[in-house]
Design a protein around this motif. Structure first.
Motif, PDB file in Angstrom:
ATOM      1  N   LEU A  36       0.837  -1.205   0.000  1.00 12.52           N
ATOM      2  CA  LEU A  36       0.000   0.000   0.000  1.00 12.52           C
ATOM      3  C   LEU A  36       0.870   1.253   0.000  1.00 12.52           C
ATOM      4  N   ILE A  37       1.934   1.239   0.772  1.00 15.05           N
ATOM      5  CA  ILE A  37       2.866   2.381   0.808  1.00 15.05           C
ATOM      6  C   ILE A  37       3.501   2.562  -0.570  1.00 15.05           C
ATOM      7  N   SER A  38       3.927   1.463  -1.165  1.00 14.92           N
ATOM      8  CA  SER A  38       4.560   1.531  -2.490  1.00 14.92           C
ATOM      9  C   SER A  38       3.590   2.047  -3.543  1.00 14.92           C
ATOM     10  N   ASP A  39       2.337   1.564  -3.510  1.00 14.02           N
ATOM     11  CA  ASP A  39       1.336   2.031  -4.472  1.00 14.02           C
ATOM     12  C   ASP A  39       1.109   3.531  -4.333  1.00 14.02           C
ATOM     13  N   ALA A  40       1.053   4.014  -3.093  1.00  8.19           N
ATOM     14  CA  ALA A  40       0.821   5.447  -2.872  1.00  8.19           C
ATOM     15  C   ALA A  40       1.966   6.282  -3.433  1.00  8.19           C
ATOM     16  N   MET A  41       3.168   5.738  -3.414  1.00  8.49           N
ATOM     17  CA  MET A  41       4.340   6.452  -3.937  1.00  8.49           C
ATOM     18  C   MET A  41       4.530   6.247  -5.430  1.00  8.49           C
ATOM     19  N   GLY A  42       3.803   5.280  -6.000  1.00  7.79           N
ATOM     20  CA  GLY A  42       4.032   4.945  -7.391  1.00  7.79           C
ATOM     21  C   GLY A  42       5.347   4.215  -7.600  1.00  7.79           C
ATOM     22  N   ARG A  43       5.776   3.459  -6.590  1.00  8.00           N
ATOM     23  CA  ARG A  43       7.028   2.712  -6.657  1.00  8.00           C
ATOM     24  C   ARG A  43       6.751   1.212  -6.548  1.00  8.00           C
ATOM     25  N   PRO A  44       7.645   0.389  -7.037  1.00  6.92           N
ATOM     26  CA  PRO A  44       7.456  -1.056  -6.873  1.00  6.92           C
ATOM     27  C   PRO A  44       7.745  -1.468  -5.440  1.00  6.92           C
ATOM     28  N   ALA A  45       7.024  -2.463  -4.969  1.00  7.25           N
ATOM     29  CA  ALA A  45       7.283  -3.021  -3.644  1.00  7.25           C
ATOM     30  C   ALA A  45       8.403  -4.048  -3.776  1.00  7.25           C
ATOM     31  N   ARG A  46       9.570  -3.712  -3.292  1.00  3.28           N
ATOM     32  CA  ARG A  46      10.731  -4.589  -3.469  1.00  3.28           C
ATOM     33  C   ARG A  46      10.812  -5.564  -2.284  1.00  3.28           C
ATOM     34  N   LEU A  47       9.933  -6.561  -2.326  1.00  2.00           N
ATOM     35  CA  LEU A  47       9.840  -7.553  -1.263  1.00  2.00           C
ATOM     36  C   LEU A  47      10.518  -8.847  -1.674  1.00  2.00           C
ATOM     37  N   TRP A  48      11.243  -9.458  -0.757  1.00  2.00           N
ATOM     38  CA  TRP A  48      11.786 -10.781  -1.005  1.00  2.00           C
ATOM     39  C   TRP A  48      11.575 -11.625   0.248  1.00  2.00           C
ATOM     40  N   TRP A  49      11.759 -12.918   0.102  1.00  2.00           N
ATOM     41  CA  TRP A  49      11.369 -13.855   1.152  1.00  2.00           C
ATOM     42  C   TRP A  49      12.566 -14.510   1.783  1.00  2.00           C
ATOM     43  N   ILE A  50      12.565 -14.536   3.126  1.00  2.00           N
ATOM     44  CA  ILE A  50      13.440 -15.436   3.867  1.00  2.00           C
ATOM     45  C   ILE A  50      12.583 -16.029   4.991  1.00  2.00           C
ATOM     46  N   PRO A  51      12.952 -17.156   5.532  1.00  2.00           N
ATOM     47  CA  PRO A  51      12.115 -17.798   6.562  1.00  2.00           C
ATOM     48  C   PRO A  51      11.888 -16.880   7.765  1.00  2.00           C
ATOM     49  N   GLU A  52      10.663 -16.917   8.258  1.00  2.00           N
ATOM     50  CA  GLU A  52      10.291 -16.029   9.360  1.00  2.00           C
ATOM     51  C   GLU A  52      11.134 -16.279  10.602  1.00  2.00           C
ATOM     52  N   HIS A  53      11.412 -17.554  10.890  1.00  2.00           N
ATOM     53  CA  HIS A  53      12.191 -17.842  12.094  1.00  2.00           C
ATOM     54  C   HIS A  53      13.586 -17.243  12.003  1.00  2.00           C
ATOM     55  N   LEU A  54      14.138 -17.184  10.802  1.00  2.00           N
ATOM     56  CA  LEU A  54      15.460 -16.595  10.630  1.00  2.00           C
ATOM     57  C   LEU A  54      15.403 -15.082  10.854  1.00  2.00           C
ATOM     58  N   LEU A  55      14.345 -14.456  10.366  1.00  2.00           N
ATOM     59  CA  LEU A  55      14.162 -13.023  10.624  1.00  2.00           C
ATOM     60  C   LEU A  55      14.131 -12.741  12.116  1.00  2.00           C
ATOM     61  N   ARG A  56      13.414 -13.576  12.853  1.00  2.00           N
ATOM     62  CA  ARG A  56      13.292 -13.357  14.294  1.00  2.00           C
ATOM     63  C   ARG A  56      14.643 -13.539  14.996  1.00  2.00           C
ATOM     64  N   VAL A  57      15.393 -14.527  14.557  1.00  2.00           N
ATOM     65  CA  VAL A  57      16.699 -14.770  15.170  1.00  2.00           C
ATOM     66  C   VAL A  57      17.627 -13.590  14.932  1.00  2.00           C
ATOM     67  N   VAL A  58      17.689 -13.129  13.698  1.00  2.00           N
ATOM     68  CA  VAL A  58      18.562 -12.003  13.363  1.00  2.00           C
ATOM     69  C   VAL A  58      18.145 -10.758  14.143  1.00  2.00           C
ATOM     70  N   ALA A  59      16.839 -10.499  14.208  1.00  2.00           N
ATOM     71  CA  ALA A  59      16.342  -9.334  14.940  1.00  2.00           C
ATOM     72  C   ALA A  59      16.714  -9.417  16.418  1.00  2.00           C
ATOM     73  N   ALA A  60      16.594 -10.601  17.000  1.00  2.00           N
ATOM     74  CA  ALA A  60      16.938 -10.757  18.412  1.00  2.00           C
ATOM     75  C   ALA A  60      18.421 -10.524  18.650  1.00  2.00           C
ATOM     76  N   VAL A  61      19.264 -11.001  17.721  1.00  2.00           N
ATOM     77  CA  VAL A  61      20.706 -10.837  17.862  1.00  2.00           C
ATOM     78  C   VAL A  61      21.101  -9.364  17.862  1.00  2.00           C
ATOM     79  N   VAL A  62      20.432  -8.575  17.041  1.00  2.00           N
ATOM     80  CA  VAL A  62      20.789  -7.144  16.949  1.00  2.00           C
ATOM     81  C   VAL A  62      19.948  -6.284  17.888  1.00  2.00           C
ATOM     82  N   GLY A  63      19.212  -6.924  18.788  1.00  2.00           N
ATOM     83  CA  GLY A  63      18.457  -6.172  19.776  1.00  2.00           C
ATOM     84  C   GLY A  63      17.169  -5.566  19.270  1.00  2.00           C
TER      85      GLY A  63
END
Length: 309
Positions: free
Chosen positions: A240-267
């Motif tokens: 929705l944010i990208s559409d409002a700006m007229g920009r492409p949504a540059r989304l890519w996928w990595i496993p959710e559990h890995l995202l959580r681990v990385v986020a926890a490591v960096v506080g």
């Protein structure tokens, strides 16, 4: 005769919007802030210094009919529990007691959906959901709610509590502003899999709910959860944010559990939870009891948040 309202935290993001809206509705607004800075729409500003259990509210409350209490400490890294208690709990209790003595008729307190804690397994949060805050901020808001109700018990002053989820709007702080900045810069985001539905509320919609809470007789001595009329996952919010700006949504996928681990490591574990966990709000009670409806849909709210300054 115009109704007189004291708005605390008037120089903040939500405070400035409330001052303008109440003034436009014909209220006489007194804007309270640490230094008493002028705020667009306010008839006057008043300096109250630091918010604490010792704050002197005598001058600020003189002749006031309604208090809208927005001031407080929000989610801040490394904030000590004592600071949350001193500002959010003791400061709110002192203001509520002072408002009773000053003859205030309605006390509206902006709390947070955080008082209910997380619901990782899903399920909507409503007013009957137990208070189960999981962090110092949420606990301080829950304790502040109780302090307001205790101060008003048996008194003429009534109270209303409003509990919003994440508030977005033009130049909004926090996660929303970070997402807008990242999309604007074209940064690829590993959040394509962030599909858990979440409730948000646009600034205009929250201000509308606060005006309703300050004016409606049926809002007396009640707490309400509020949200927009649509829930979306973080990935769809980014689209929705990208559409409002007229920009492409540059989304890519990595496993959710890995995202959580990385986020926890960096506080940033808390920030990851607010992006990935489901959080859905059922606000039918404020709609049924007060006749409130969010003035803006989610898509239009996001469009305004992104395009307006």
């Amino acid at each position: 005769m115009k109704v007189r309202i004291l708005v605390t935290g008037a120089t903040g993001y939500i405070g400035r919007a409330c001052v303008r809206a109440f003034a436009a509705a014909g209220w006489t607004v007194r804007a309270a802030s640490r230094a008493g800075d002028s705020v667009e729409g306010a008839a006057e500003g008043v300096a109250i210094g630091a918010l604490s259990g010792q704050t002197d509210w005598t001058d600020a409350l003189c002749g006031v009919d309604v208090v809208l209490h927005l001031a407080g400490v929000a989610h801040r890294p490394q904030t000590e529990d004592r600071t949350y208690r001193d500002v959010n709990v003791d400061g709110t209790a002192q203001l509520a007691r002072s408002a009773v003595r000053a003859g205030v008729l309605r006390f509206v307190f902006l709390s947070s959906i955080s008082v209910h804690g997380r619901r990782p397994g899903g399920g909507r949060i409503d007013e009957a959901t137990p208070l189960a805050a999981e962090d110092a901020y949420g606990r301080s808001k829950a304790n502040a709610e109780r302090a307001v109700a205790d101060a008003a018990a048996g008194e003429r002053m009534t109270w209303t509590v409003v509990r919003p989820p994440l508030v977005y709007g033009p130049a909004a702080p926090g996660n929303f502003r970070r997402l807008v900045g990242l999309v604007r810069r074209g940064v690829p985001l590993p959040l394509r899999g962030a599909k858990a539905p979440r409730s948000y509320i646009g600034l205009d919609n929250l201000v509308s709910a606060l005006i309703c809470a300050a004016t409606h007789p049926a809002a007396a001595n009640r707490a309400f959860v509020v949200a927009d009329d649509e829930d979306v996952g973080t990935a769809d919010l980014i689209r929705l944010i990208s559409d409002a700006m007229g920009r492409p949504a540059r989304l890519w996928w990595i496993p959710e559990h890995l995202l959580r681990v990385v986020a926890a490591v960096v506080g940033r574990g808390g920030a990851a939870e607010r992006l990935l966990d489901p959080l859905q709000v059922d606000c039918r009670q404020i709609m049924d009891a007060l006749g409130w409806q969010p003035p803006l849909g989610l898509r239009e709210g996001v469009r305004r948040a992104v395009l307006l300054k």
